[in-house]
Design an enzyme around this catalytic site. Sequence first.
Site, PDB file in Angstrom:
ATOM      1  N   ASP A   1      -8.512   4.512   5.491  1.00  0.00           N
ATOM      2  CA  ASP A   1      -7.273   4.787   5.008  1.00  0.00           C
ATOM      3  C   ASP A   1      -6.635   5.924   5.915  1.00  0.00           C
ATOM      4  O   ASP A   1      -5.972   6.847   5.363  1.00  0.00           O
ATOM      5  CB  ASP A   1      -7.208   5.306   3.735  1.00  0.00           C
ATOM      6  CG  ASP A   1      -5.867   5.297   3.045  1.00  0.00           C
ATOM      7  OD1 ASP A   1      -4.791   4.837   3.376  1.00  0.00           O
ATOM      8  OD2 ASP A   1      -5.824   5.578   1.923  1.00  0.00           O
TER       9      ASP A   1
ATOM     10  N   ASP B   1       0.885  -1.134  -0.070  1.00  0.00           N
ATOM     11  CA  ASP B   1       0.117  -0.043   0.174  1.00  0.00           C
ATOM     12  C   ASP B   1       0.979   1.453   0.039  1.00  0.00           C
ATOM     13  O   ASP B   1       1.818   1.525   0.622  1.00  0.00           O
ATOM     14  CB  ASP B   1      -1.012   0.045   1.160  1.00  0.00           C
ATOM     15  CG  ASP B   1      -1.849   1.127   1.133  1.00  0.00           C
ATOM     16  OD1 ASP B   1      -2.580   1.439  -0.093  1.00  0.00           O
ATOM     17  OD2 ASP B   1      -2.109   1.838   2.041  1.00  0.00           O
TER      18      ASP B   1
ATOM     19  N   ASN C   1      -4.653   9.927  -1.773  1.00  0.00           N
ATOM     20  CA  ASN C   1      -4.639   8.994  -2.802  1.00  0.00           C
ATOM     21  C   ASN C   1      -5.294   7.652  -2.650  1.00  0.00           C
ATOM     22  O   ASN C   1      -4.798   6.968  -1.581  1.00  0.00           O
ATOM     23  CB  ASN C   1      -3.064   8.811  -2.986  1.00  0.00           C
ATOM     24  CG  ASN C   1      -2.608   8.012  -4.204  1.00  0.00           C
ATOM     25  OD1 ASN C   1      -3.566   7.792  -5.182  1.00  0.00           O
ATOM     26  ND2 ASN C   1      -1.277   7.665  -4.328  1.00  0.00           N
TER      27      ASN C   1
HETATM   28 ZN   LIG Z   1      -3.243   3.551   2.807  1.00  0.00          ZN
END
Ligand SMILES: [Zn+2]
Length: 437
Positions: free
Chosen positions: A307, A152, A280
């Site tokens: 996230d 990631d 992102n």
């Molecule tokens: Zn991430």
Amino acid sequence: MGIWIVNGRTAEGEKIAVLAENGVIVDIVRGDAADAVTTDGREVVDAGGRLLTAGLIDMHVHFREPGFEYKEDIETGSRSAAKGGFTTVACMPNTRPVLDKAETVAKVVARGESVGLTRVLPYGCISIGELGRELADYEALRDAGAIGFTDDGVGVQSAGMMKEAMRRAAALGMPIIAHCEDDTLLPGGAAFSVGEFVKKHGLPGIPNESEAIHVGRDILLAEATGVHYHVCHVSTEQSARLIRLGKQVGVNVTAEVCPHHLLLSDEDIPNATDANWKMNPPLRSPRDVEAMIAAVEDGTIDIFVTDHAPHSEEEKARGVERAPFGIVGLETAFPLLYTKFVATGRWTLPFVLERLTSRPAQLFGLPTGKLEIGAPADLTIIDLEEERKVDPATFASKGKNTPFAGWHLKGWPKLTMLGGDIVWSELAEKGSDEFVS
Ligand SMILES: [Zn+2]
């Protein structure tokens, strides 16, 4: 020993009382009988008629330790999780060093346990250094406590490497979690999505196909290898279309979406200088936002994740071109989803909670995420009526980078219990025996 949580309400509105003892749920009383539980001198927490749910699960956070503790560390990240009602978080391995070795994975596991405020489950890297050149040793990473593999932060550029990663992960019965981004389609310096916003400001844009091309490629590779393939932070209509098709033909593909991709489009970005709107994947068009909502509704997207990506204020103040991508999310996720989707009548409360508890637990084989006798006593009390303004200064996270500052939201967590221990509480009185019978 043991703690009774009394006077709670389930997502369905039923009265509930729960007894936690030795780390697990040992009794659940529902309906009118919940008003009359015998608490036998045990500690009692009065939920005050508020929502009582299994602790929330977030399969995608960045806790930045080791290496970037000035952005966040496992302790502040765990505090942020507990305050947001999360009792399990899965940490991305793009730390410094990255989690491509057993020792670094084991350190994160140990640190998470010693902090003890949330369950910290690290992912190991797909490739050494997240460089996409050489695969990490998955067996060693798994034995050290990694729950899956991901690079990631960057996409795995080589299809051949991704296929081999999937083949090896599948052999271990482990998932591959993919950040989907084809670097050859990215213009230099792009901070926002291709669309009206970048057109208006004359900026380079990140195209939708830079994400979707990896999604399509990887679904074909997952079909070939049989791996559980999980797509990170889906943001484009094209990606959702491909995941839907993959599921239709029986590929073992699952997917996640972040609250910001369900709630914000590039039309909401106030100016081309505030890096709190730079993440992102980037905020996409309103059409993509509608596609994300539809994909949640038809089951194409399985779970919600934050996230959570804390950065320092200095980094975010560098201007959009130089500032890093990412926003924090743990402390606003539930209130955002509740206020914007449940309070508005679009989704039911059980629908939202399932995607924050039992579904992620099922997908990743976790024992948590359920209100059941014998399950870990990970519980969260949430006040659905309380309305509050989002104030980053009050975040437990070191990261204050959010585009939601100033939003008025309902549904704030009030108490979080991890393995039978109260790890965070905003309830005035715990241990009140007002309701002891
Ligand atoms: Zn991430």
